[in-house]
Design an enzyme around this catalytic site. Structure first.
Site, PDB file in Angstrom:
ATOM      1  N   HIS A   1     -13.676   0.475   5.777  1.00  0.00           N
ATOM      2  CA  HIS A   1     -14.091  -0.927   5.938  1.00  0.00           C
ATOM      3  C   HIS A   1     -14.827  -1.458   4.715  1.00  0.00           C
ATOM      4  O   HIS A   1     -15.650  -2.366   4.826  1.00  0.00           O
ATOM      5  CB  HIS A   1     -14.904  -1.145   7.224  1.00  0.00           C
ATOM      6  CG  HIS A   1     -14.046  -1.083   8.452  1.00  0.00           C
ATOM      7  ND1 HIS A   1     -14.446  -1.564   9.675  1.00  0.00           N
ATOM      8  CD2 HIS A   1     -12.789  -0.604   8.650  1.00  0.00           C
ATOM      9  CE1 HIS A   1     -13.479  -1.389  10.568  1.00  0.00           C
ATOM     10  NE2 HIS A   1     -12.468  -0.797   9.958  1.00  0.00           N
TER      11      HIS A   1
ATOM     12  N   GLU B   1      -6.096  -4.341  16.418  1.00  0.00           N
ATOM     13  CA  GLU B   1      -6.888  -3.130  16.672  1.00  0.00           C
ATOM     14  C   GLU B   1      -8.333  -3.327  16.253  1.00  0.00           C
ATOM     15  O   GLU B   1      -9.255  -2.883  16.928  1.00  0.00           O
ATOM     16  CB  GLU B   1      -6.278  -1.936  15.919  1.00  0.00           C
ATOM     17  CG  GLU B   1      -6.873  -0.582  16.309  1.00  0.00           C
ATOM     18  CD  GLU B   1      -8.127  -0.193  15.524  1.00  0.00           C
ATOM     19  OE1 GLU B   1      -8.756   0.824  15.887  1.00  0.00           O
ATOM     20  OE2 GLU B   1      -8.499  -0.889  14.565  1.00  0.00           O
ATOM     21  N   GLU B   2      -8.522  -4.002  15.127  1.00  0.00           N
ATOM     22  CA  GLU B   2      -9.873  -4.100  14.539  1.00  0.00           C
ATOM     23  C   GLU B   2     -10.837  -4.935  15.381  1.00  0.00           C
ATOM     24  O   GLU B   2     -12.043  -4.876  15.179  1.00  0.00           O
ATOM     25  CB  GLU B   2      -9.802  -4.661  13.119  1.00  0.00           C
ATOM     26  CG  GLU B   2      -9.107  -3.754  12.105  1.00  0.00           C
ATOM     27  CD  GLU B   2      -9.875  -2.469  11.785  1.00  0.00           C
ATOM     28  OE1 GLU B   2     -10.963  -2.270  12.341  1.00  0.00           O
ATOM     29  OE2 GLU B   2      -9.356  -1.664  10.998  1.00  0.00           O
TER      30      GLU B   2
ATOM     31  N   HIS C   1      -1.947   0.596  13.536  1.00  0.00           N
ATOM     32  CA  HIS C   1      -2.178  -0.854  13.568  1.00  0.00           C
ATOM     33  C   HIS C   1      -1.894  -1.527  12.226  1.00  0.00           C
ATOM     34  O   HIS C   1      -2.196  -1.006  11.170  1.00  0.00           O
ATOM     35  CB  HIS C   1      -3.562  -1.201  14.110  1.00  0.00           C
ATOM     36  CG  HIS C   1      -4.752  -0.759  13.316  1.00  0.00           C
ATOM     37  ND1 HIS C   1      -5.330  -1.554  12.356  1.00  0.00           N
ATOM     38  CD2 HIS C   1      -5.498   0.368  13.347  1.00  0.00           C
ATOM     39  CE1 HIS C   1      -6.385  -0.933  11.845  1.00  0.00           C
ATOM     40  NE2 HIS C   1      -6.504   0.234  12.416  1.00  0.00           N
TER      41      HIS C   1
ATOM     42  N   ASP D   1      -4.361   6.876  12.572  1.00  0.00           N
ATOM     43  CA  ASP D   1      -5.362   5.967  11.996  1.00  0.00           C
ATOM     44  C   ASP D   1      -6.213   6.772  11.017  1.00  0.00           C
ATOM     45  O   ASP D   1      -6.012   7.980  10.856  1.00  0.00           O
ATOM     46  CB  ASP D   1      -6.219   5.355  13.117  1.00  0.00           C
ATOM     47  CG  ASP D   1      -6.751   3.966  12.772  1.00  0.00           C
ATOM     48  OD1 ASP D   1      -6.991   3.686  11.578  1.00  0.00           O
ATOM     49  OD2 ASP D   1      -6.947   3.163  13.704  1.00  0.00           O
TER      50      ASP D   1
ATOM     51  N   ASP E   1      -7.049   1.545   6.089  1.00  0.00           N
ATOM     52  CA  ASP E   1      -7.228   1.385   7.536  1.00  0.00           C
ATOM     53  C   ASP E   1      -6.504   0.113   7.960  1.00  0.00           C
ATOM     54  O   ASP E   1      -7.043  -0.976   7.767  1.00  0.00           O
ATOM     55  CB  ASP E   1      -8.726   1.320   7.848  1.00  0.00           C
ATOM     56  CG  ASP E   1      -9.027   1.050   9.298  1.00  0.00           C
ATOM     57  OD1 ASP E   1      -8.114   1.157  10.125  1.00  0.00           O
ATOM     58  OD2 ASP E   1     -10.197   0.718   9.599  1.00  0.00           O
TER      59      ASP E   1
HETATM   60 CO    CO Z   1     -10.760  -0.109  11.088  1.00  0.00          CO
HETATM   61 ZN    ZN Z   2      -8.049   1.602  11.950  1.00  0.00          ZN
END
Ligand code: CO
Ligand code: ZN
Length: 331
Positions: free
Chosen positions: A302, A193-194, A62, A216, A163
């Protein structure tokens, strides 16, 4: 590869606002792929033709990153906000954000003396305004986090949005490494995606792959008092067995593991108790598509400084290249 990682991780692109990173990826894949297109949601789809009678393999990573969105501007020009994706408010005080229009801001907290962990209602973005009239952003405007990449030593680097920009790097490097693959390979750089793997399902429905491997990041258990998880930075890319949203197709898990063993590449088996990836969405589209995931171990997911080990990236590229280049038989 370091320069490519830096270019991708520092690019702007919260979910649904992936334009800048998308343009970079289109420019990078176009000279390498047989066909490049962008679908209605903004997914980039780059195809490489394989030999006759091969499988159609989709690799997906992503492009989008976590961020924030303005929900209210008060009479003094301070902005309240909502999150885009799983942003932990504990990571935010003093952090800088940049809006789609380039405006910068800093995140403040209502009571800086409070010992309590902040909640979203306690936080605001200060863009230097004094009133709604001179505020350079509006309700609904989106911002991403700002933090330059840093290389700590030969192997380890930290940056925002590893990410999943590191997954985008793995896909691009795999595309570069491919030579006459047995299979048609469909590279998808997905959107949104998130916020719930929203781009992946439509991309897989549309391109009809036989097999999907998402790339990922995954969490690790190797920090002091980290939660119990058999996953260490630098010990190899991870073959997902399960996460919070899916059970990877056991035949695909076996195939990936066999190929890692055959190539004598290090690997780890991933049992992640939470989270999920685009592979969840592709597994349950159409009549069901066998799906799995190759994960890059990552600390501090994150947060503004997600850490990866370059050896895991390189070994991941080598494994993925082997898997898609050779005959795929799920059994
Ligand atoms: Co993520
Ligand atoms: Zn991810």
């Amino acid at each position: 590869m370091i320069d490519l990682i830096q270019k991708y991780v520092e690019a702007y692109g919260p979910s649904a606002y992936e334009d800048a990173i998308r343009e970079m990826i289109i420019a990078d894949v176009t000279p390498l792929a047989d066909d490049v297109s962008v679908d209605a949601l903004g997914n980039v789809i780059a195809k490489v033709k394989g030999k006759k009678n091969g499988q159609r393999v989709m690799l997906i990573a992503h492009m989008d990153e976590i961020g924030v969105m303005i929900s209210h501007i008060d009479k003094n020009g301070f902005c309240r906000f909502m999150r885009i994706g799983g942003v932990n408010p504990q990571t935010l005080i003093g952090h800088r954000v940049r809006f789609t229009n380039g405006v910068m801001g800093v995140i403040g907290v209502d009571d800086p003396r409070s010992q309590r962990l902040p909640k979203y209602d306690d936080l605001f973005i200060d863009v230097g305004a004094n009133s709604p009239e001179d505020c350079p952003v509006s309700i609904g405007d989106t911002a991403g986090f700002v933090r330059p990449m840093a290389q700590l030593n030969e192997h380890r680097i930290i940056a925002k949005s590893m990410d999943d920009r590191i997954g985008c790097v793995v896909l691009l490097e795999t595309l570069k490494a491919l030579k006459k693959p047995q299979n048609d390979v469909i590279f998808v750089f997905s959107v949104q995606e998130e916020v719930g793997t929203r781009g992946a399902g439509p991309a897989a429905f549309h391109t009809k792959p036989d097999v999907v491997i998402a790339v990922d990041v995954t969490a690790t258990g190797d920090t002091p008092k980290g939660f119990p998880m058999d996953m260490d930075l630098g010990k190899g890319p991870a073959i997902k067995v399960r996460d919070g949203g899916m059970l990877a197709d056991p035949r695909l898990v076996r195939l990936m593991r066999d190929q890692a063993l055959a190539a004598e590449l290090p690997y780890q088996m991933e049992i992640l108790p939470f989270g999920t990836t685009d592979a969840r969405a592709t597994q349950v589209t159409r009549g069901g598509i066998p799906s799995g995931c190759l994960s890059i171990p990552c600390r501090y997911i994150h947060t503004p400084s997600e850490m990866i080990d370059l050896r895991d990236v390189q070994n991941g590229i080598a494994l993925l290249t082997k898997v898609v280049s050779e005959k795929i038989e799920l059994k």
